[in-house]
Write a protein that holds these residues in place. Structure first.
Motif, PDB file in Angstrom:
ATOM      1  N   LYS A 270       0.819  -1.224   0.000  1.00 13.37           N
ATOM      2  CA  LYS A 270       0.000   0.000   0.000  1.00 13.37           C
ATOM      3  C   LYS A 270       0.850   1.270   0.000  1.00 13.37           C
ATOM      4  O   LYS A 270       0.709   2.140   0.865  1.00 13.37           O
ATOM      5  N   LEU A 271       1.751   1.340  -0.970  1.00 15.50           N
ATOM      6  CA  LEU A 271       2.604   2.527  -1.104  1.00 15.50           C
ATOM      7  C   LEU A 271       1.757   3.737  -1.473  1.00 15.50           C
ATOM      8  O   LEU A 271       0.909   3.670  -2.369  1.00 15.50           O
TER       9      LEU A 271
ATOM     10  N   GLN B  75     -10.918  15.832   2.591  1.00 14.79           N
ATOM     11  CA  GLN B  75     -12.107  16.392   1.942  1.00 14.79           C
ATOM     12  C   GLN B  75     -11.959  16.469   0.429  1.00 14.79           C
ATOM     13  O   GLN B  75     -12.938  16.725  -0.266  1.00 14.79           O
ATOM     14  N   THR B  76     -10.745  16.255  -0.071  1.00 17.49           N
ATOM     15  CA  THR B  76     -10.537  16.249  -1.512  1.00 17.49           C
ATOM     16  C   THR B  76     -11.225  15.037  -2.119  1.00 17.49           C
ATOM     17  O   THR B  76     -11.038  13.904  -1.658  1.00 17.49           O
ATOM     18  N   LYS B  77     -12.019  15.254  -3.144  1.00 15.09           N
ATOM     19  CA  LYS B  77     -12.895  14.216  -3.702  1.00 15.09           C
ATOM     20  C   LYS B  77     -12.130  12.980  -4.139  1.00 15.09           C
ATOM     21  O   LYS B  77     -12.583  11.846  -3.945  1.00 15.09           O
ATOM     22  N   GLN B  78     -10.956  13.146  -4.742  1.00 15.66           N
ATOM     23  CA  GLN B  78     -10.222  12.019  -5.321  1.00 15.66           C
ATOM     24  C   GLN B  78      -9.314  11.295  -4.336  1.00 15.66           C
ATOM     25  O   GLN B  78      -8.657  10.327  -4.692  1.00 15.66           O
ATOM     26  N   VAL B  79      -9.244  11.777  -3.090  1.00 17.02           N
ATOM     27  CA  VAL B  79      -8.376  11.142  -2.092  1.00 17.02           C
ATOM     28  C   VAL B  79      -9.090   9.944  -1.485  1.00 17.02           C
ATOM     29  O   VAL B  79     -10.189  10.058  -0.958  1.00 17.02           O
ATOM     30  N   LYS B  80      -8.452   8.794  -1.546  1.00 19.87           N
ATOM     31  CA  LYS B  80      -9.013   7.567  -0.971  1.00 19.87           C
ATOM     32  C   LYS B  80      -8.603   7.408   0.486  1.00 19.87           C
ATOM     33  O   LYS B  80      -9.433   7.103   1.355  1.00 19.87           O
ATOM     34  N   THR B  81      -7.306   7.603   0.755  1.00 10.82           N
ATOM     35  CA  THR B  81      -6.778   7.442   2.113  1.00 10.82           C
ATOM     36  C   THR B  81      -5.728   8.508   2.363  1.00 10.82           C
ATOM     37  O   THR B  81      -4.939   8.838   1.462  1.00 10.82           O
ATOM     38  N   ALA B  82      -5.712   9.032   3.590  1.00  8.70           N
ATOM     39  CA  ALA B  82      -4.679   9.987   3.996  1.00  8.70           C
ATOM     40  C   ALA B  82      -4.205   9.599   5.387  1.00  8.70           C
ATOM     41  O   ALA B  82      -5.027   9.399   6.297  1.00  8.70           O
ATOM     42  N   MET B  83      -2.891   9.474   5.540  1.00  9.90           N
ATOM     43  CA  MET B  83      -2.334   9.022   6.815  1.00  9.90           C
ATOM     44  C   MET B  83      -1.194   9.953   7.243  1.00  9.90           C
ATOM     45  O   MET B  83      -0.180  10.058   6.548  1.00  9.90           O
TER      46      MET B  83
ATOM     47  N   ALA C 285      -3.184   8.455  -0.745  1.00 10.74           N
ATOM     48  CA  ALA C 285      -3.467   7.509  -1.829  1.00 10.74           C
ATOM     49  C   ALA C 285      -4.735   7.987  -2.529  1.00 10.74           C
ATOM     50  O   ALA C 285      -5.730   8.317  -1.877  1.00 10.74           O
ATOM     51  N   PHE C 286      -4.703   8.059  -3.845  1.00 10.68           N
ATOM     52  CA  PHE C 286      -5.858   8.518  -4.631  1.00 10.68           C
ATOM     53  C   PHE C 286      -6.776   7.352  -4.973  1.00 10.68           C
ATOM     54  O   PHE C 286      -6.373   6.184  -4.960  1.00 10.68           O
ATOM     55  N   LYS C 287      -7.988   7.686  -5.318  1.00  8.60           N
ATOM     56  CA  LYS C 287      -8.954   6.673  -5.730  1.00  8.60           C
ATOM     57  C   LYS C 287      -8.625   6.161  -7.128  1.00  8.60           C
ATOM     58  O   LYS C 287      -8.218   6.942  -7.992  1.00  8.60           O
ATOM     59  N   ASN C 288      -8.834   4.848  -7.334  1.00  9.87           N
ATOM     60  CA  ASN C 288      -8.733   4.192  -8.643  1.00  9.87           C
ATOM     61  C   ASN C 288      -7.390   4.286  -9.360  1.00  9.87           C
ATOM     62  O   ASN C 288      -7.352   4.181 -10.575  1.00  9.87           O
ATOM     63  N   PRO C 289      -6.256   4.498  -8.688  1.00  4.81           N
ATOM     64  CA  PRO C 289      -5.003   4.482  -9.453  1.00  4.81           C
ATOM     65  C   PRO C 289      -4.541   3.080  -9.783  1.00  4.81           C
ATOM     66  O   PRO C 289      -3.643   2.880 -10.583  1.00  4.81           O
ATOM     67  N   ASN C 290      -5.163   2.054  -9.147  1.00  3.80           N
ATOM     68  CA  ASN C 290      -4.722   0.679  -9.366  1.00  3.80           C
ATOM     69  C   ASN C 290      -4.968   0.201 -10.789  1.00  3.80           C
ATOM     70  O   ASN C 290      -4.407  -0.800 -11.209  1.00  3.80           O
ATOM     71  N   GLN C 291      -5.831   0.912 -11.515  1.00  9.33           N
ATOM     72  CA  GLN C 291      -6.044   0.515 -12.900  1.00  9.33           C
ATOM     73  C   GLN C 291      -4.829   0.856 -13.757  1.00  9.33           C
ATOM     74  O   GLN C 291      -4.703   0.384 -14.877  1.00  9.33           O
ATOM     75  N   TYR C 292      -3.950   1.676 -13.229  1.00 13.87           N
ATOM     76  CA  TYR C 292      -2.721   2.030 -13.943  1.00 13.87           C
ATOM     77  C   TYR C 292      -1.534   1.411 -13.217  1.00 13.87           C
ATOM     78  O   TYR C 292      -1.401   1.540 -11.999  1.00 13.87           O
ATOM     79  N   ALA C 293      -0.673   0.759 -13.963  1.00 13.66           N
ATOM     80  CA  ALA C 293       0.503   0.118 -13.355  1.00 13.66           C
ATOM     81  C   ALA C 293       1.534   1.177 -12.969  1.00 13.66           C
ATOM     82  O   ALA C 293       1.734   2.163 -13.683  1.00 13.66           O
ATOM     83  N   ALA C 294       2.185   0.964 -11.833  1.00 11.86           N
ATOM     84  CA  ALA C 294       3.217   1.885 -11.353  1.00 11.86           C
ATOM     85  C   ALA C 294       4.318   2.032 -12.388  1.00 11.86           C
ATOM     86  O   ALA C 294       4.704   1.072 -13.047  1.00 11.86           O
ATOM     87  N   GLY C 295       4.822   3.252 -12.519  1.00 13.07           N
ATOM     88  CA  GLY C 295       5.925   3.504 -13.432  1.00 13.07           C
ATOM     89  C   GLY C 295       5.517   3.811 -14.857  1.00 13.07           C
ATOM     90  O   GLY C 295       6.346   4.237 -15.660  1.00 13.07           O
ATOM     91  N   THR C 296       4.227   3.605 -15.205  1.00 14.46           N
ATOM     92  CA  THR C 296       3.775   3.865 -16.571  1.00 14.46           C
ATOM     93  C   THR C 296       3.400   5.333 -16.730  1.00 14.46           C
ATOM     94  O   THR C 296       3.120   6.038 -15.753  1.00 14.46           O
TER      95      THR C 296
ATOM     96  N   LYS D 285       0.671   6.426 -17.973  1.00 16.67           N
ATOM     97  CA  LYS D 285      -0.728   6.594 -17.573  1.00 16.67           C
ATOM     98  C   LYS D 285      -0.838   6.844 -16.069  1.00 16.67           C
ATOM     99  O   LYS D 285      -1.596   7.717 -15.628  1.00 16.67           O
ATOM    100  N   TYR D 286      -0.081   6.069 -15.295  1.00 18.81           N
ATOM    101  CA  TYR D 286      -0.107   6.258 -13.840  1.00 18.81           C
ATOM    102  C   TYR D 286       0.447   7.636 -13.476  1.00 18.81           C
ATOM    103  O   TYR D 286      -0.158   8.367 -12.684  1.00 18.81           O
ATOM    104  N   ASN D 287       1.583   7.992 -14.055  1.00 19.98           N
ATOM    105  CA  ASN D 287       2.211   9.277 -13.736  1.00 19.98           C
ATOM    106  C   ASN D 287       1.301  10.447 -14.086  1.00 19.98           C
ATOM    107  O   ASN D 287       1.184  11.409 -13.321  1.00 19.98           O
ATOM    108  N   ASN D 288       0.651  10.370 -15.246  1.00 21.19           N
ATOM    109  CA  ASN D 288      -0.246  11.447 -15.662  1.00 21.19           C
ATOM    110  C   ASN D 288      -1.467  11.530 -14.745  1.00 21.19           C
ATOM    111  O   ASN D 288      -1.931  12.625 -14.410  1.00 21.19           O
ATOM    112  N   TYR D 289      -1.990  10.364 -14.350  1.00 14.07           N
ATOM    113  CA  TYR D 289      -3.152  10.329 -13.459  1.00 14.07           C
ATOM    114  C   TYR D 289      -2.809  10.974 -12.115  1.00 14.07           C
ATOM    115  O   TYR D 289      -3.545  11.835 -11.610  1.00 14.07           O
ATOM    116  N   VAL D 290      -1.702  10.546 -11.507  1.00 12.73           N
ATOM    117  CA  VAL D 290      -1.295  11.077 -10.212  1.00 12.73           C
ATOM    118  C   VAL D 290      -1.002  12.572 -10.312  1.00 12.73           C
ATOM    119  O   VAL D 290      -1.338  13.350  -9.410  1.00 12.73           O
ATOM    120  N   ASP D 291      -0.388  12.978 -11.419  1.00  6.07           N
ATOM    121  CA  ASP D 291      -0.075  14.399 -11.601  1.00  6.07           C
ATOM    122  C   ASP D 291      -1.349  15.237 -11.635  1.00  6.07           C
ATOM    123  O   ASP D 291      -1.421  16.313 -11.027  1.00  6.07           O
TER     124      ASP D 291
END
Length: 859
Positions: free
Chosen positions: A61-62, A83-91, A213-224, A226-232
């Protein structure tokens, strides 16, 4: 029934064909197998490495982003993030970096039993359960720590206790590298390892950071991408959500300070009133002292008011995974291997297909008389073709199928096991369906395709023409014959050999191409290894000539030891470069020397175009080559930079050769113009007389003892970002596989050569040639083919090497395009050795030629 009998008979003939030419069949299968094995195996490495990392990050769970601020974060920040809509978990988490000893820097984190993100992976022992227990980084074992040891931290204000019992060793997904633990302003600038103590041990009033951790990033593989653009994109939304927080924190700090100041003011006023009640004639020494204290308190209040007004807005930072030590290095290495896999295995497979195509087409051509006889006996074209279809289908499917499966199952896992610079231990493969299908299609084109193409031509001819041997090619005068003085000096055997070379141009071309392809592949492998090995020397010998960087507290602070031969005062600042188009940013090191004098002794600013030295100018910045490429910047243009939190446009006055890292060089004048900040040269570039590890350690100890020295680092020896160990294993595999292909190709081509010239070779044996002379008759041609193939192969290798190394450039790495002479030598020796082995095998085969049988074979 007749048709069934004929089919059964013909099927037996197919099996007999395979059994009687088992060597040829196996060689075809081997060529396709080697090509498919390397193609599927190497091409699968990149995706498999990515998938292994992606699986590990999901399992542990990085977090996607870590938010931090210059003055820490509060619960109000945590609420805003959640409170940010796209945030799944904050620790939230606590962390502090401490200097345990002169040689040990440790980052201490707060351990949370029910951590929702960045979960630890236990290596040995157990996780902390009590306040006096802790776990250490697995890397801490290098310092001799064991389970059960008592561990003492230096006293500091962040922790309630400083003595712990070591109960286990762990890995953290925040540190994918097995060696790099990040940098710090303490000690020599390098963190040695991390530790986790129970969260309640920390007494920090604010959080060091908040993992998100953002919602639904698991559909994109780390390092790709697509993942980088989504997180950005999600990070930008998070920034927007927290955009008012710096101002709110500033106001909060000012209000807290003002409230404290107001209480002090009230006390001063109260004291002043009490002193005013004392008549002037009754003032004692005690009263006078009280008045002096009151005056001092008023001065402090005025200073505090100035300080409150000077409180700046805190800076908020949003670090993605790429900021984690070793994360980007791992994926850069994966991408480099994937870049090599684009061309090298493809070319390898192309050579395999070419040779197989030639072998199969020659085999079908050789059986012309049999095909004609079958036609005359009443067999249909379909029935005749079936023999070759079965033969080639079997060879193609066996070769491509076995090669693909072996490549998929062995090479990626083998290369993964050789990667020792990361903490990943579990290999997770991806089924490479597209590569398997591509290899299978290529194998069938090489075997079935070549057979069908020749059959289509032959089956159009009438049986009588097929049963007649094709007329041998007429001999022609060659260019060498026109050089009379040279031609007269050649022996009869030499003249025959040279005529034969040009008489069968197709055979000559195919042999040279086969040998050249294999030699080129071997040379490319050595070239890749040379480029990887030369990366660090090219950067730190040819471009940057300093050995150490020392950070001091004051611009006028001097450092000195016997080992230092020269030093240069500079300002070093980390800035962000932004491209004209796109969202990706590059972290850049800006170097601003106090003066231009003798700066060339420390850094060579050599132009890309002509290699001439470029002078630092007061009207622009000089960019390193890879940075200029990433930013699409040229001399005379502009580059967008973020310096001290502000975005500025800098004019580009030049672009220099550079191999590792993104660098910007400019003058103090232009730095002040860009930033409107005071120039302070608080770093020193150091050149030393000795640079062995013992001397480096001694130099570091001596410097850190000096007043005002904050940090000492040795970039050349702490350059974990230049780690390219995975490429070495790929290169070794490619060289071995290329050598194996060379051996099979030479064997196959020589077999074709001999089988096509049986009558010719039998004839010269009848004429009285000894066995050694017959071998020399054939070997002379092979030697010439091998020499020409090696020379042509060197040219192919140079081209492939350059193409692959350009594709392999990732991040801030720019590989030097170097191939050292041993690479040329070894590629020639390996090819020549295999040619010699084939020559020896050929000699024994030629000894077994039956003269009468060979002469009567075509009658």
């Amino acid at each position: 029934m007749v048709g069934v009998k004929m089919n059964r008979t013909y099927f037996k003939a197919t099996i007999r064909e395979i059994s009687q030419s088992m060597g040829k069949f196996i060689s075809i299968v081997l060529i396709i197998l080697l090509g498919s094995l390397l193609y599927v195996g190497i091409r699968s490495v990149g995706p498999d490495l990515n998938q292994s990392a992606n699986h590990y990050f999901k399992q542990q769970k990085l977090s996607d982003v870590k938010v931090s601020a210059t003055i820490g974060l509060t619960n109000r920040d945590l609420t805003s993030i959640k409170q940010t809509k796209q945030v799944k978990t904050a620790m939230p988490f606590h962390m502090t970096t401490l200097q345990k000893s002169r040689s040990q820097i440790v980052s201490v984190y707060g351990y949370q039993k029910q951590a929702s993100l960045d979960q630890l992976k236990l290596v040995s022992g157990k996780l902390p359960r009590r306040a006096n227990e802790m776990v250490l980084d697995h890397k801490a074992k290098e310092n001799g720590y064991q389970i059960g040891d008592t561990y003492r931290l230096p006293k500091n204000d962040n922790l309630r206790r400083h003595t712990f019992k070591v109960v286990g060793f762990v890995n953290s997904p925040q540190y994918i590298s097995s060696t790099d633990r990040g940098t710090t302003n303490l000690g020599n600038g390098t963190v040695n390892y991390f530790a986790y103590v129970p969260n309640q041990v920390f007494k920090q009033k604010v959080y060091a950071g908040i993992a998100v951790a953002f919602k639904n990033p698991n559909q994109y593989a780390a390092g790709t991408d697509k993942y980088n653009n989504y997180v950005d994109s999600q990070k930008n939304k998070l920034k927007k959500q927290l955009s008012k927080r710096p101002q709110e924190r500033q106001k909060q700090l000012q209000n807290t300070a003002q409230a404290k100041l107001n209480r002090q003011k009230a006390q001063v006023v109260q004291q002043e009133k009490q002193l005013d009640k004392v008549p002037n004639g009754y003032q004692t020494a005690k009263t006078k002292a009280a008045k002096q204290k009151l005056t001092a308190a008023k001065t402090k209040i005025k200073q505090a008011e100035t300080q409150i007004k000077a409180i700046d807005k805190p800076s908020y930072f949003y670090n993605e995974r790429s900021a984690n030590p070793g994360y980007q290095d791992y994926f850069d290495e994966s991408h480099s291997i994937a870049a090599i896999a684009i061309i090298f295995p493809g070319f390898f497979l192309f050579i395999a297909i070419l040779i197989t195509f030639t072998t199969v087409s020659r085999m079908v051509e050789k059986n012309r008389r049999e095909i004609g006889l079958m036609r005359a006996l009443g067999y249909t074209k379909h029935e005749i073709a079936m023999k070759y279809i079965i033969y080639t289908l079997l060879a193609g499917i066996l070769g491509a199928g076995l090669g693909s499966v072996l490549g998929m199952l062995t090479l990626p896992q083998f290369i993964f096991s050789l990667l020792t610079n990361n903490n990943l231990t579990q290999f997770v493969g991806v089924m490479p369906w597209s590569y398997l299908i591509e290899a299978m299609i290529a194998g069938l084109i090489a075997t079935l395709g070549s057979a069908l193409s020749v059959l289509m031509i032959n089956l159009r001819e009438v049986p009588t023409n097929l049963m007649r041997e094709r007329a041998p090619k007429a001999g022609k005068r060659i260019l060498l014959e026109r050089i009379t003085p040279l031609w007269k000096r050649l022996s009869f055997n030499q003249k025959v050999s040279y005529r034969n070379l040009f008489r069968y141009k197709g055979r000559m071309l195919m042999t040279i191409v086969g040998i050249a392809g294999c030699t080129g592949l071997i040379l490319t492998g050595f070239g890749i290894q040379n480029s990887v090995d030369d990366l660090v020397p090219a950067q730190y010998d040819d471009v940057q000539h300093f050995q150490a960087i020392v950070t001091v507290d004051k611009a006028n602070r001097k450092v000195h030891t016997d080992q230092i031969s020269a030093q240069k005062e500079v300002l070093i600042k980390s800035v962000t470069a932004r491209p004209t188009h796109g969202t990706a940013n590059d972290t850049v090191t800006m170097v601003v020397p106090k003066t231009k004098t003798h700066f060339k002794q420390f850094v060579s600013l050599n132009s890309l175009k002509n290699g001439q030295s470029i002078e630092l100018a007061n009207d622009g910045v000089i960019l390193s080559e890879k940075l200029a490429t990433d930013m699409n910047a040229k001399k005379g243009g502009y580059v967008s930079l973020q310096v001290n939190g502000k975005r500025v446009r800098a004019k580009v006055s030049g672009v220099i050769k550079n191999y590792a890292g993104h660098w910007i060089y400019t003058t103090p004048t232009y730095y002040r113009k860009l930033t409107h900040k005071t120039y302070r040269a608080t770093s020193r570039l150091i050149k030393t007389r000795q640079i062995k590890k013992t001397q480096r350690d001694e130099l570091s100890r001596q410097l850190l003892k000096q007043t005002g020295v904050l940090n000492v680092s040795f970039p050349r020896y702490a350059a974990s970002a230049l780690s390219t160990g995975g490429l070495g294993s790929v290169v070794l595999i490619m060289i071995v596989m290329s050598g194996a292909l060379a051996l099979v190709v030479l064997y196959n081509l020589t077999n074709i050569n001999i089988s096509e010239r049986m009558r010719e070779l039998a004839t010269i044996k009848v004429l009285g040639f000894y066995d050694r002379e017959v071998t020399a008759y054939v070997a002379r041609e092979n030697v010439i083919f091998t020499i020409v193939g090696i020379v042509v192969g060197w040219g192919i290798g140079i081209f492939l090497h350059r193409f692959i190394m350009i594709k392999a450039q990732t991040g801030s790495i720019l590989f030097p395009m170097t191939i050292h002479y041993p690479g040329y030598l070894w590629s020639a020796l390996i090819t020549g050795l295999f040619s010699l082995i084939i020559g020896i095998l050929t000699h024994y085969r030629l000894k077994r030629i039956e003269m009468l049988d060979a002469l009567a074979a075509s009658e």
